[in-house]
Design a protein around this motif. Structure first.
Motif, PDB file in Angstrom:
ATOM      1  N   SER A 190      -0.018   4.273  -7.278  1.00 58.14           N
ATOM      2  CA  SER A 190      -0.433   3.658  -8.539  1.00 58.14           C
ATOM      3  C   SER A 190      -1.930   3.847  -8.769  1.00 58.14           C
ATOM      4  O   SER A 190      -2.369   4.098  -9.903  1.00 58.14           O
ATOM      5  N   LYS A 191      -2.735   3.744  -7.727  1.00 60.64           N
ATOM      6  CA  LYS A 191      -4.178   3.925  -7.868  1.00 60.64           C
ATOM      7  C   LYS A 191      -4.498   5.330  -8.363  1.00 60.64           C
ATOM      8  O   LYS A 191      -5.350   5.521  -9.227  1.00 60.64           O
ATOM      9  N   PHE A 192      -3.794   6.326  -7.819  1.00 60.63           N
ATOM     10  CA  PHE A 192      -4.023   7.697  -8.263  1.00 60.63           C
ATOM     11  C   PHE A 192      -3.556   7.888  -9.703  1.00 60.63           C
ATOM     12  O   PHE A 192      -4.204   8.583 -10.487  1.00 60.63           O
ATOM     13  N   LEU A 240       0.818  -1.206   0.000  1.00 60.02           N
ATOM     14  CA  LEU A 240       0.000   0.000   0.000  1.00 60.02           C
ATOM     15  C   LEU A 240       0.853   1.258   0.000  1.00 60.02           C
ATOM     16  O   LEU A 240       0.558   2.242  -0.680  1.00 60.02           O
ATOM     17  N   SER A 270       5.083   4.221  -6.649  1.00 63.57           N
ATOM     18  CA  SER A 270       3.958   4.217  -7.585  1.00 63.57           C
ATOM     19  C   SER A 270       4.051   3.121  -8.637  1.00 63.57           C
ATOM     20  O   SER A 270       3.044   2.730  -9.221  1.00 63.57           O
ATOM     21  N   LYS A 281       1.776  -1.779  -8.557  1.00 66.34           N
ATOM     22  CA  LYS A 281       0.384  -1.595  -8.971  1.00 66.34           C
ATOM     23  C   LYS A 281      -0.598  -1.640  -7.800  1.00 66.34           C
ATOM     24  O   LYS A 281      -1.749  -1.216  -7.937  1.00 66.34           O
ATOM     25  N   ASN A 282      -0.149  -2.148  -6.642  1.00 71.34           N
ATOM     26  CA  ASN A 282      -1.015  -2.219  -5.465  1.00 71.34           C
ATOM     27  C   ASN A 282      -0.864  -1.017  -4.533  1.00 71.34           C
ATOM     28  O   ASN A 282      -1.531  -0.962  -3.506  1.00 71.34           O
ATOM     29  N   SER A 283       0.005  -0.075  -4.892  1.00 68.49           N
ATOM     30  CA  SER A 283       0.250   1.074  -4.020  1.00 68.49           C
ATOM     31  C   SER A 283      -0.804   2.155  -4.206  1.00 68.49           C
ATOM     32  O   SER A 283      -1.506   2.208  -5.227  1.00 68.49           O
ATOM     33  N   LEU A 284      -0.890   3.031  -3.222  1.00 69.44           N
ATOM     34  CA  LEU A 284      -1.800   4.171  -3.331  1.00 69.44           C
ATOM     35  C   LEU A 284      -1.427   5.068  -4.507  1.00 69.44           C
ATOM     36  O   LEU A 284      -2.288   5.558  -5.238  1.00 69.44           O
ATOM     37  N   GLN A 288      -3.515   5.685 -12.091  1.00 68.88           N
ATOM     38  CA  GLN A 288      -4.461   5.056 -13.012  1.00 68.88           C
ATOM     39  C   GLN A 288      -5.715   5.911 -13.190  1.00 68.88           C
ATOM     40  O   GLN A 288      -6.250   6.014 -14.299  1.00 68.88           O
ATOM     41  N   LYS A 289      -6.173   6.516 -12.124  1.00 72.65           N
ATOM     42  CA  LYS A 289      -7.318   7.415 -12.233  1.00 72.65           C
ATOM     43  C   LYS A 289      -6.986   8.611 -13.125  1.00 72.65           C
ATOM     44  O   LYS A 289      -7.774   9.023 -13.978  1.00 72.65           O
TER      45      LYS A 289
END
Length: 230
Positions: free
Chosen positions: A18-20, A6, A10, A13-16, A22-23
């Motif tokens: 990376s989530k941002f 988490l 970045s 792919k499971n990190s915060l 992708q958005k």
């Protein structure tokens, strides 16, 4: 999802982070439809092939991507090329050499505002369009270290925290790597991004009603009109 994943970098792919990313990339895809060239020539300043592959761009024959970094790297796919270069001096490229200059979380790594000005000018010179993102200096969480308000601490205290404790990303940082990061990172404000990219749309990526990052771009599409945070 483990805690270490988490709070990882970045590229995980499971990190915060990376989530941002992708958005943000989904927002970018909506805008890319306004570029009508075939192929679309993209210069990614500071980018990696793996980032684009994650988003299936290795399957797009209508896009040619040049990855510019301090060192060239080996690539797997034909629609990518890797070159060695300096974000503050793109003199090897003529004006409007690319349909789009893309850069994700790079401009804050240039040590000084003078260098950031140089990069901004060069990206706008060689690219017909641009999409340049950077974290917000005044967001409460410093994204490189994942520590609140860390960017406002004296550098000596930053160095001590990184190398003597595990509060940043649950690890002690290597001493030379910590020093390099502390010296090179200069986060930018909204007003600075507006100054460096005049006439651009400034997309604000929100988290908890605050601007986490800014993206300056001059892309247009029906979906981007009235985009919240623009």
């Amino acid at each position: 999802m483990g805690v270490k994943n988490l709070f990882a970098i970045s590229e995980n792919k499971n990190s915060l982070g990376s989530k941002f990313r992708q958005k943000r990339f989904r927002y970018f895809l909506k805008l890319l439809s306004s570029v009508e060239s075939d192929p679309i020539r993209i210069l990614d300043v500071g980018g990696k092939e793996s980032f684009w592959v994650l988003n299936q761009f290795h399957q797009r024959k209508d896009v040619q991507i040049t990855l510019l970094n301090l060192e060239a790297s080996d690539l797997k796919y034909d629609n990518f090329s890797s070159v060695r270069g300096d974000a503050t001096d793109l003199s090897e490229y003529a004006e409007n050499s690319f349909d789009l200059v893309f850069s994700n979380s790079v401009i804050e790594h240039l040590h000084s505002f003078e260098n950031q000005i140089k990069m901004a000018k060069e990206c706008q010179r060689v690219g017909i369009k641009h999409f340049i993102q950077t974290p917000n200096r005044y967001f409460f969480m410093e994204p490189h270290y994942l520590l609140p308000f860390f960017q406002f601490l004296p550098k000596k205290l930053q160095y001590f925290i990184l190398t003597k404790t595990k509060v940043s990303r649950l690890k002690k940082w290597n001493a030379s790597f910590a020093r390099q990061y502390i010296d090179e990172i200069r986060l930018m404000s909204k007003s600075e991004m507006s100054k460096l990219f005049p006439g651009s749309i400034l997309y604000r990526e929100k988290f908890l009603w605050m601007s986490k990052s800014f993206t300056a771009h001059n892309l247009e599409s029906p979906q981007s009109k009235g985009e919240p945070g623009s």
